[in-house]
Design an enzyme around this catalytic site. Structure first.
Site, PDB file in Angstrom:
ATOM      1  N   HIS A  27      -8.564   0.095 -10.208  1.00 58.14           N
ATOM      2  CA  HIS A  27      -8.422   1.346  -9.443  1.00 58.14           C
ATOM      3  C   HIS A  27      -8.430   2.532 -10.391  1.00 58.14           C
ATOM      4  O   HIS A  27      -7.456   2.791 -11.103  1.00 58.14           O
ATOM      5  CB  HIS A  27      -7.133   1.360  -8.613  1.00 58.14           C
ATOM      6  CG  HIS A  27      -7.077   2.532  -7.684  1.00 58.14           C
ATOM      7  ND1 HIS A  27      -7.174   2.406  -6.317  1.00 58.14           N
ATOM      8  CD2 HIS A  27      -6.994   3.861  -7.918  1.00 58.14           C
ATOM      9  CE1 HIS A  27      -7.138   3.607  -5.760  1.00 58.14           C
ATOM     10  NE2 HIS A  27      -7.032   4.522  -6.727  1.00 58.14           N
TER      11      HIS A  27
ATOM     12  N   HIS B 102     -10.464   6.713 -11.206  1.00 62.54           N
ATOM     13  CA  HIS B 102     -11.289   7.843 -10.750  1.00 62.54           C
ATOM     14  C   HIS B 102     -12.052   8.404 -11.949  1.00 62.54           C
ATOM     15  O   HIS B 102     -11.586   9.311 -12.628  1.00 62.54           O
ATOM     16  CB  HIS B 102     -10.413   8.931 -10.108  1.00 62.54           C
ATOM     17  CG  HIS B 102      -9.758   8.471  -8.849  1.00 62.54           C
ATOM     18  ND1 HIS B 102     -10.284   8.735  -7.602  1.00 62.54           N
ATOM     19  CD2 HIS B 102      -8.651   7.715  -8.644  1.00 62.54           C
ATOM     20  CE1 HIS B 102      -9.506   8.183  -6.673  1.00 62.54           C
ATOM     21  NE2 HIS B 102      -8.508   7.559  -7.290  1.00 62.54           N
TER      22      HIS B 102
ATOM     23  N   GLN C 148     -12.881  11.594  -0.274  1.00 65.28           N
ATOM     24  CA  GLN C 148     -11.604  12.185  -0.704  1.00 65.28           C
ATOM     25  C   GLN C 148     -11.007  13.147   0.327  1.00 65.28           C
ATOM     26  O   GLN C 148      -9.804  13.210   0.508  1.00 65.28           O
ATOM     27  CB  GLN C 148     -11.820  12.918  -2.037  1.00 65.28           C
ATOM     28  CG  GLN C 148     -10.662  13.782  -2.497  1.00 65.28           C
ATOM     29  CD  GLN C 148      -9.596  12.994  -3.227  1.00 65.28           C
ATOM     30  OE1 GLN C 148      -9.796  12.544  -4.342  1.00 65.28           O
ATOM     31  NE2 GLN C 148      -8.459  12.801  -2.566  1.00 65.28           N
TER      32      GLN C 148
ATOM     33  N   HIS D 222      -7.750   3.958  -0.172  1.00 62.55           N
ATOM     34  CA  HIS D 222      -6.499   4.604  -0.533  1.00 62.55           C
ATOM     35  C   HIS D 222      -5.676   4.547   0.751  1.00 62.55           C
ATOM     36  O   HIS D 222      -6.001   5.225   1.732  1.00 62.55           O
ATOM     37  CB  HIS D 222      -6.739   6.053  -0.937  1.00 62.55           C
ATOM     38  CG  HIS D 222      -7.260   6.212  -2.333  1.00 62.55           C
ATOM     39  ND1 HIS D 222      -8.484   5.765  -2.733  1.00 62.55           N
ATOM     40  CD2 HIS D 222      -6.683   6.778  -3.439  1.00 62.55           C
ATOM     41  CE1 HIS D 222      -8.647   6.047  -4.022  1.00 62.55           C
ATOM     42  NE2 HIS D 222      -7.571   6.659  -4.475  1.00 62.55           N
TER      43      HIS D 222
ATOM     44  N   GLU E 131      -0.922   6.400   0.736  1.00 62.39           N
ATOM     45  CA  GLU E 131      -0.437   6.969  -0.525  1.00 62.39           C
ATOM     46  C   GLU E 131       0.437   8.156  -0.129  1.00 62.39           C
ATOM     47  O   GLU E 131       0.037   9.319  -0.214  1.00 62.39           O
ATOM     48  CB  GLU E 131      -1.617   7.406  -1.406  1.00 62.39           C
ATOM     49  CG  GLU E 131      -1.171   7.828  -2.800  1.00 62.39           C
ATOM     50  CD  GLU E 131      -2.322   8.270  -3.685  1.00 62.39           C
ATOM     51  OE1 GLU E 131      -3.465   8.325  -3.204  1.00 62.39           O
ATOM     52  OE2 GLU E 131      -2.070   8.565  -4.868  1.00 62.39           O
TER      53      GLU E 131
ATOM     54  N   ASP F  55      -5.548   4.320 -12.097  1.00 60.60           N
ATOM     55  CA  ASP F  55      -5.767   5.446 -11.187  1.00 60.60           C
ATOM     56  C   ASP F  55      -6.300   6.695 -11.888  1.00 60.60           C
ATOM     57  O   ASP F  55      -7.362   7.185 -11.548  1.00 60.60           O
ATOM     58  CB  ASP F  55      -4.486   5.764 -10.405  1.00 60.60           C
ATOM     59  CG  ASP F  55      -4.755   6.469  -9.077  1.00 60.60           C
ATOM     60  OD1 ASP F  55      -5.928   6.601  -8.695  1.00 60.60           O
ATOM     61  OD2 ASP F  55      -3.781   6.878  -8.419  1.00 60.60           O
TER      62      ASP F  55
ATOM     63  N   TRP G 294      -4.418  14.958 -11.185  1.00 59.61           N
ATOM     64  CA  TRP G 294      -3.236  14.281 -10.659  1.00 59.61           C
ATOM     65  C   TRP G 294      -2.276  13.824 -11.754  1.00 59.61           C
ATOM     66  O   TRP G 294      -1.108  13.576 -11.499  1.00 59.61           O
ATOM     67  CB  TRP G 294      -3.659  13.067  -9.812  1.00 59.61           C
ATOM     68  CG  TRP G 294      -4.422  13.476  -8.607  1.00 59.61           C
ATOM     69  CD1 TRP G 294      -3.891  13.851  -7.396  1.00 59.61           C
ATOM     70  CD2 TRP G 294      -5.850  13.622  -8.476  1.00 59.61           C
ATOM     71  NE1 TRP G 294      -4.905  14.198  -6.538  1.00 59.61           N
ATOM     72  CE2 TRP G 294      -6.097  14.074  -7.160  1.00 59.61           C
ATOM     73  CE3 TRP G 294      -6.924  13.406  -9.331  1.00 59.61           C
ATOM     74  CZ2 TRP G 294      -7.389  14.312  -6.682  1.00 59.61           C
ATOM     75  CZ3 TRP G 294      -8.201  13.655  -8.865  1.00 59.61           C
ATOM     76  CH2 TRP G 294      -8.433  14.098  -7.555  1.00 59.61           C
TER      77      TRP G 294
HETATM   78 FE   FE2 Z   1      -6.701   6.677  -6.487  1.00 61.65          FE
END
Ligand code: FE2
Length: 428
Positions: free
Chosen positions: A58, A60, A153, A211, A214, A310, A316
């Site tokens: 997982h 990005h 997203q 996702h 979350e 992630d 993030w």
């Molecule tokens: Fe993610």
């Protein structure tokens, strides 16, 4: 027998010691003590752990290494991160996305991370990140396996062109169907997006990785719909719920019904401990929730749970270093799960478990598998997690592609510096 590579005196993750590993034409041809053979290259493991490569299921890659562009996330929340990514998206170029992704892949290789499942945002009408990462996937294929997830997203229903763009991305060759039900406008639309996306995965014969929940909201229960739809459509282990952090906050009685349903459906769950414990509980005063899904309870019910990274240096999360041992180490602390069995499990959760989840062909330490390895400065998986051990050598298809010098300060369990050759060590 003439070999490409012979690794001498390795300890293996399953506990076997003193093993030689022979590789020819990119595959493992033998694993046994004291193999008598010539090899083009020999690597003396000196009793240390040789593992199959790390796998991150997982990530990005379209956002990585963009920290500070165009500004920093001041609140540290998931929602500000999403807003910030929305500000950055119009500024992205194909070249910049590809350059950052390639830089990250180099970093990953140096840390023995040779397979990554990355989500790629498909809400940008240009599909610029999709095209950039498809190019990167081809470019890095000799040394790293990339799997792409078409990720809406801004919401599959909430973003006006997401449905069309998701289909376009899959047509271009993106491997996996993504989604974000908790970000849709309503709970009902979130549930409807799960159904729609599961049906796309079923029709196209693809894997699905959402996702899912979350959120700190205990009423975010899209994983229930995902499990039910995966069961109805027979997706089983092709379907994955990533994050599932709301489960941390759910009522225990409801969870006692939910977890057996998840187990029955056969779907996987991915926890991302570095990110989950920093993004969640942000609206709390004290006591403050950790926001990590219920790893121990899911495991106990027989659910396949893997760990992902992630984010690294993006809207993030401002930290990270492509180190899956950081991820395992954080899971052990945050879950918390400190039994010897659970720590050893955390090592599997960043190696063989995500490899199985991603359906990687030829992964593992067995005859016929790809000759892909990491030599760690550790005696066993538990010591590797404790030390976040150096990756002394990284091997892909029988060739050494990265080396890191031994670390001088690490101590092994028996008190000797882990950098020393055991043969040189004289106890005091
Ligand atoms: Fe993610």
């Amino acid at each position: 027998m003439s070999l490409d590579l012979l690794i001498r005196n390795a300890s293996l993750p399953d506990g076997r010691k003193g093993q030689d590993i022979a590789a020819r034409d990119g595959r493992i041809v033998a694993i046994a003590p004291a193999i008598a053979a010539e090899a083009r290259e020999t690597l003396d493991a000196r009793g240390r752990l040789v593992s199959p490569p790390f796998v991150d299921c997982h990530f990005h890659l379209d956002a990585t290494l963009s920290l500070g562009l165009p500004r920093l996330n001041l609140s540290g929340t998931l929602l500000e991160g999403i807003a910030l990514w929305g500000e950055l998206k119009p500024l992205l170029t194909h070249e910049a996305v590809a350059e950052r992704a390639l830089r990250y892949c180099d970093l990953a290789v140096s840390r023995g991370l040779l397979a990554i499942r990355t989500h790629v945002d498909i809400c940008d009408e240009r599909l610029l990140a999709v095209e950039a990462l498809l190019q990167v996937k081809k470019q890095v294929a000799p040394y790293l396996d990339l799997q792409l997830v078409a990720f809406p997203q801004d919401g599959y229903f909430r973003s006006p062109n997401a449905a069309r763009n998701l289909a376009r991305a899959l047509d271009l060759g993106v491997d996996v169907v993504g989604g974000i039900p908790h970000f849709e406008c309503t709970m009902a639309e979130g549930a409807a997006s799960v159904t729609a996306l599961c049906e796309i995965a079923a029709e196209r014969g693809l894997a699905l990785d959402l996702h899912c929940d979350e959120s700190d909201d205990p009423l975010s229960r899209h994983i229930e719909t995902l499990a039910a739809e995966a069961r109805r459509l027979g997706l089983g282990a092709r379907a994955t719920a990533s994050h599932a952090t709301s489960m941390h906050s759910m009522d225990n009685y409801y969870v006692s019904k939910l977890i057996p349903l998840i187990a029955e459906s056969g779907i996987n769950v991915i926890a991302n401990p570095l990110i989950n414990i920093t993004l969640h509980g942000r609206h709390d005063t004290y006591p403050r929730r950790r926001g990590l899904t219920r790893i121990a309870e899911l495991r106990a019910a027989g659910v396949n749970v893997a760990l992902g990274q992630d984010c690294v240096m993006d809207p993030w999360y401002g930290l990270g270093q492509a180190d899956m041992l950081d991820v395992a180490h954080m899971a052990v602390h945050a879950a918390p799960m400190t039994s010897r069995e659970a720590i050893a499990w955390s090592f599997a959760a960043v190696t063989e478990t995500p490899a199985r989840l991603m359906g990687l062909e030829g992964y593992g330490l067995h005859v016929g598998a790809h000759a892909d390895f990491v030599l760690l400065q550790a005696a066993d998986p538990i010591e590797a997690v404790r030390l976040r051990a150096e990756r002394l050598a990284v091997v892909r298809r029988g060739k050494i592609i990265a080396r890191t010098p031994e670390r001088l300060t690490a101590l092994s369990l028996d008190g000797r510096p882990a950098c020393l050759d055991p043969a040189d060590y004289a106890p005091p």
